[in-house]
Design an enzyme around this catalytic site. Structure first.
Site, PDB file in Angstrom:
ATOM      1  N   ASN A   5       0.855  -1.181   0.000  1.00 44.93           N
ATOM      2  CA  ASN A   5       0.000   0.000   0.000  1.00 44.93           C
ATOM      3  C   ASN A   5       0.898   1.242   0.000  1.00 44.93           C
ATOM      4  O   ASN A   5       2.124   1.133   0.015  1.00 44.93           O
ATOM      5  CB  ASN A   5      -0.984  -0.011   1.182  1.00 44.93           C
ATOM      6  CG  ASN A   5      -0.285   0.010   2.538  1.00 44.93           C
ATOM      7  OD1 ASN A   5       0.782   0.612   2.709  1.00 44.93           O
ATOM      8  ND2 ASN A   5      -0.887  -0.647   3.523  1.00 44.93           N
ATOM      9  N   ARG A   6       0.295   2.410  -0.017  1.00 43.68           N
ATOM     10  CA  ARG A   6       1.065   3.644  -0.146  1.00 43.68           C
ATOM     11  C   ARG A   6       2.107   3.803   0.969  1.00 43.68           C
ATOM     12  O   ARG A   6       3.265   4.114   0.715  1.00 43.68           O
ATOM     13  CB  ARG A   6       0.104   4.843  -0.112  1.00 43.68           C
ATOM     14  CG  ARG A   6       0.762   6.194  -0.411  1.00 43.68           C
ATOM     15  CD  ARG A   6      -0.036   7.336   0.215  1.00 43.68           C
ATOM     16  NE  ARG A   6      -1.417   7.316  -0.190  1.00 43.68           N
ATOM     17  CZ  ARG A   6      -1.925   8.029  -1.192  1.00 43.68           C
ATOM     18  NH1 ARG A   6      -1.130   8.790  -1.921  1.00 43.68           N
ATOM     19  NH2 ARG A   6      -3.207   7.978  -1.475  1.00 43.68           N
ATOM     20  N   GLU A  53       3.409   1.464   2.974  1.00 41.71           N
ATOM     21  CA  GLU A  53       4.438   0.426   2.887  1.00 41.71           C
ATOM     22  C   GLU A  53       5.444   0.734   1.782  1.00 41.71           C
ATOM     23  O   GLU A  53       6.653   0.556   1.963  1.00 41.71           O
ATOM     24  CB  GLU A  53       3.775  -0.936   2.637  1.00 41.71           C
ATOM     25  CG  GLU A  53       2.981  -1.441   3.829  1.00 41.71           C
ATOM     26  CD  GLU A  53       2.031  -2.566   3.477  1.00 41.71           C
ATOM     27  OE1 GLU A  53       1.531  -3.229   4.408  1.00 41.71           O
ATOM     28  OE2 GLU A  53       1.780  -2.776   2.267  1.00 41.71           O
ATOM     29  N   ASP A 101      -5.952  -7.965   1.462  1.00 38.19           N
ATOM     30  CA  ASP A 101      -6.119  -9.397   1.215  1.00 38.19           C
ATOM     31  C   ASP A 101      -7.009  -9.634   0.002  1.00 38.19           C
ATOM     32  O   ASP A 101      -6.766 -10.531  -0.808  1.00 38.19           O
ATOM     33  CB  ASP A 101      -6.741 -10.082   2.436  1.00 38.19           C
ATOM     34  CG  ASP A 101      -5.889  -9.937   3.693  1.00 38.19           C
ATOM     35  OD1 ASP A 101      -4.658  -9.872   3.554  1.00 38.19           O
ATOM     36  OD2 ASP A 101      -6.463  -9.890   4.793  1.00 38.19           O
TER      37      ASP A 101
END
Length: 512
Positions: A222-223, A225, A298
Site C-alpha cells: 500500500n502507499r 508500505e 487481502d
C-alpha cells in the site's frame, strides 16, 4: 455514517465495450488452483454499544452484544479466493490452542483445505480482537509471537508446499511479519516456485527491506508500505502530484527485486501499476462509503492472484482488484466477496445504477451486513409512476430517518389494479432504473402483492415511512413493525403535486 458519496457516470461506447469484455472474462475465470503461504490470524470481533464513559478512567464502556470470529491474514486471502471460485490451498502455522481450533473449524466450514497447516504447540495462534461500537472501532488487542520459526517447522512447511506445486497456477505470499516468512523461507519459496514456472505475487510486510522478495513476479504494497521501503515521499500534499515518486518507487522495486511489475494500492485513489520497461499508470477507483479497510489488501491480493493465474493481463487484473478492494472497504471486518458480487458491480459501473434493484433473497444478505454495521434500515413503498419533485422530497425525508433506504416498488400489474387501465406510464423496470439513480435510494425491490405487508415482514425495517395521507387510512405493516420496537413515521406531503394530476394535465394539453 457515510464517508463519501457515489456518483453516476454514463459510459462512452469504448468504456461500455471494455466493461462488457471484462465481465465476460471474469465470468469465464474457471477454477485456477492457487497456493497461499502466509501468516494465519484469527480475527475476533466484539460488537456493542457505547452509552457512557467509565467512572474508573476516561474511557468508553462498551456494552458487548455479539461476538464473531473470522479468518484473518493469509486465511482471509484463501477465503476470498474460495468465494471467487478458485481452488485455494494454504500453508502456515497455528498453535495447539483454542484459537487454532476455531481457525481450523472455520476453514473446514468454508470447505477450505487444511493439509498445508502445521501445528506448533510452543507458539500461540496469532489473534486480533477488535472492539466495535456500531461502526466505530474503539480498541484492538493483539496476541502473538513474532519470532522466526524453528528450522524443523520451516522444513515441514516447505516440504508440504513442494508436494502441491503440480497443477497449480500461481503462488501468493501474504506477509504480516509474524515470523513465518523469514528472508530464508521467502527465498526458498520463490526459487521453488520459479522452477515450477509459477508466478509469485507478494503482499509485503510493513518493513524497510524488501530484498527477501527478490525474484517474485509482483509486489502489492500500500502507499505507506511503499513509502517506507522506497524511502520516497508518497503522501498526498496540497498541489503536489505524487505520480513522479510513484514512478520512481515502482522502478526501484522492479530493478532491485527483479520483478515483472509493482502495484501500489492508493486507498481511495485506486492502484498505481508499474510494469517493467513501461510507464506507470494510476487506475482510479470510485468514491465509496469506506467503513473499514481491514482485509482490503487481502482482497486485492486474492483478485490479482486469481486473475493472473487465469491468464488475464495485468491491466485487467488491476482493474478488477480495484473494484474488489473498493467493495471490501464498504464492509465491516474481513468479509469475502463472491465473483457474482464483482460481476454485479461491473454491470452497474460505469453505466447505470440498476445493481440497486434486488430480489428479496439478495436483499436479505445485504441487510444482514448493514445490521452488522449497526445501521438503521428504513423502508417505504409506492408506485412512483411519473417521478416528480414531491417524490424526491419524500424519499429524501425517508432516507434521513436512518442509514439505508429500501424502496418497495409496485409491479406493473399491481399499479394497474390500484390506478386503473392506462397505468403505469412507465414500466416497472423503467421506474426501478430512475429510482435507482437517486442517491437517497439504496435498494429497490419490486413486489406484486396487493399490499407490501409480506415485503415489510421480509425486510423487518427499523423505521417504516409513509406519507401523511396514510394517517386516516392506516399504514400497512404498522402492527408488525411496532411488535419489535420499530418506528412508523409519516412524511409531510408537497401540496399540489401528484402523478395522477400531472398525467391528467398532460393529457388535457395534448387534446387541446
Amino acid at each position: 455514517m457515510r464517508l463519501c458519496c457515489r456518483y453516476f457516470v454514463w459510459p462512452s461506447w469504448y468504456e461500455w465495450k471494455k466493461v462488457n469484455s471484462l465481465a465476460q472474462k471474469l465470468q469465464n475465470l474457471g477454477k485456477p488452483r492457487i497456493l497461499v503461504v502466509g501468516d494465519l490470524i484469527l480475527d475476533r470481533y466484539v460488537w456493542g454499544e457505547v452509552e457512557r464513559i467509565s467512572p474508573e478512567a476516561p474511557i468508553p464502556v462498551l456494552f458487548a452484544q455479539r461476538q464473531e470470529a473470522r479468518l484473518g491474514g493469509a486465511g482471509s486471502v484463501v477465503s476470498n479466493l474460495k468465494a471467487l471460485g478458485a481452488e485455494a490451498l494454504i500453508f502456515g502455522i497455528v498453535g495447539a490452542d483454542e484459537p487454532a481450533r476455531r481457525f481450523l473449524s472455520i476453514m473446514k466450514g468454508l470447505g477450505l483445505l487444511t493439509r498445508g497447516i502445521v501445528k506448533e504447540p510452543s507458539r500461540p495462534t496469532t489473534q486480533k480482537t477488535r472492539f466495535i461500537a456500531r461502526v466505530q472501532h474503539i480498541l484492538r488487542v493483539d496476541e502473538e509471537v513474532v519470532s522466526c520459526l524453528s528450522e524443523k517447522i520451516e522444513t515441514k512447511i516447505l516440504s508440504r508446499l513442494k508436494k502441491e506445486l503440480s497443477g497449480s497456477s500461481a503462488l501468493l505470499l501474504s506477509d504480516y511479519n509474524k515470523g513465518l516468512l523469514s528472508p530464508g523461507v521467502c527465498r526458498k519459496i520463490i526459487a521453488t516456485a520459479r522452477k515450477a514456472n509459477l508466478p509469485v505475487l507478494v503482499d509485503p510486510a510493513r518493513i524497510r527491506d524488501y530484498s527477501k522478495y527478490k525474484g517474485a513476479y509482483l509486489v502489492t504494497p500500500n502507499r505507506e508500505e511503499a513509502a517506507l521501503a522506497s524511502g520516497l515521499e508518497l503522501a498526498d500534499k496540497a498541489g503536489k502530484s505524487i505520480v513522479a515518486n510513484l514512478e520512481k518507487a515502482g522502478a526501484k522495486f522492479i530493478t532491485e527485486l527483479k520483478l515483472a511489475a509493482c502495484a501500489v494500492t492508493l486507498h481511495d485513489q485506486g492502484i498505481f501499476l508499474k510494469r517493467k520497461g513501461k510507464k506507470g499508470q494510476i487506475f482510479p477507483t470510485r468514491p465509496r462509503a469506506a467503513y473499514d479497510v481491514t482485509g482490503a489488501g487481502d482482497m486485492v491480493l486474492a483478485m490479482l492472484g486469481a486473475t493472473v493465474a487465469a491468464g488475464f493481463s495485468l491491466e485487467d487484473a488491476v482493474t478488477l482488484a480495484n473494484i474488489a478492494g473498493g467493495l471490501e472497504v464498504e464492509r465491516i471486518g474481513v468479509v469475502p466477496l463472491t465473483r457474482q458480487e464483482i460481476l454485479a458491480e461491473l454491470a452497474g459501473s460505469p453505466a447505470h445504477e440498476t445493481r440497486k434493484v434486488k430480489s428479496r433473497t439478495e436483499l436479505k444478505g445485504l441487510l444482514t451486513e448493514h445490521r452488522r454495521r449497526g445501521e438503521r434500515i428504513v423502508f417505504t413503498n409506492g408506485c412512483f409512476d411519473v417521478l416528480h419533485a414531491g417524490h424526491i422530497k419524500f424519499l429524501h425525508f425517508a432516507r434521513s430517518q436512518g442509514d439505508v433506504l429500501v424502496l418497495g416498488l409496485n409491479s406493473d400489474a399491481s399499479v394497474r389494479k390500484i390506478k386503473g387501465p392506462g397505468r403505469p406510464i412507465y414500466t416497472q423496470n423503467e421506474r426501478a432504473q430512475m429510482l435507482s439513480a437517486l442517491a437517497d435510494v439504496d435498494y429497490v425491490v419490486i413486489f406484486g402483492e396487493p399490499t407490501p405487508e409480506k415485503l415489510i415482514q421480509a425486510v423487518k425495517p427499523d423505521v417504516l415511512v409513509k406519507g401523511e395521507d396514510w394517517k386516516e387510512k392506516g399504514v400497512v405493516g404498522r402492527k408488525f413493525v411496532e411488535t419489535y420496537g420499530g418506528k412508523v413515521i409519516l412524511a409531510p406531503l408537497v401540496q399540489g403535486l401528484s402523478s395522477s394530476d400531472i398525467i391528467r394535465r398532460a393529457r388535457k394539453k395534448e387534446k387541446s
